[in-house]
Design a protein around this motif. Structure first.
Motif: not given
Length: 125
Positions: A18-27, A48-53, A68-72, A77-79
């Motif tokens: 599965l691939r999860l997405s995290c959409a964000t608002s804000g600048r 679970v996981a973290a990723i640098s800015s 698992f692989t975290i990306s952004r 503006a999506t994780l």
């Protein structure tokens, strides 16, 4: 304030993906270290996981490392969280969050904020 909305959860058989997405608002999305956590029924929320800015650095919980692989995508503006070789024990509600500290490597939910509503992942064995 960053608002987060997770999606992509569902029901999958063990061994599936599965691939999860995290959409964000804000600048300010690109300014934050971002993380994924999960919470199984009757259990505490766990890292679970973290990723640098900028996306160049990542770290994972031992239980998901290699699967698992975290990306952004800062332009969108999506994780993301790509989950492969899923196991029944990965069943949980998955949340994304922003790291509120300046210390790289935190795994504590107390150091994260702006939680989304979560997305359910169910892995059938």
């Amino acid at each position: 304030q960053v608002r987060l909305v997770e999606s992509g959860g569902g029901l999958v058989q063990a061994g599936g993906s599965l691939r999860l997405s995290c959409a964000t608002s804000g600048r300010t999305f690109s300014s934050y270290v971002m993380g994924w956590f999960r919470q199984a029924p009757g259990k505490e929320r766990e890292f679970v996981a973290a990723i640098s800015s900028g996306g160049a650095l990542t770290y994972y919980a031992e239980s998901v490392r290699g699967r698992f692989t975290i990306s952004r995508d800062n332009a969108k503006a999506t994780l993301y969280l790509q989950m492969n070789s899923l196991k029944a024990e990965d069943t949980a509600v998955y949340y994304c969050a922003t790291d509120l500290t300046t210390t790289w490597g935190s795994r504590s939910m107390e150091d994260f904020g702006s939680w989304g509503q979560g997305t359910q992942v169910t892995v059938s064995s």
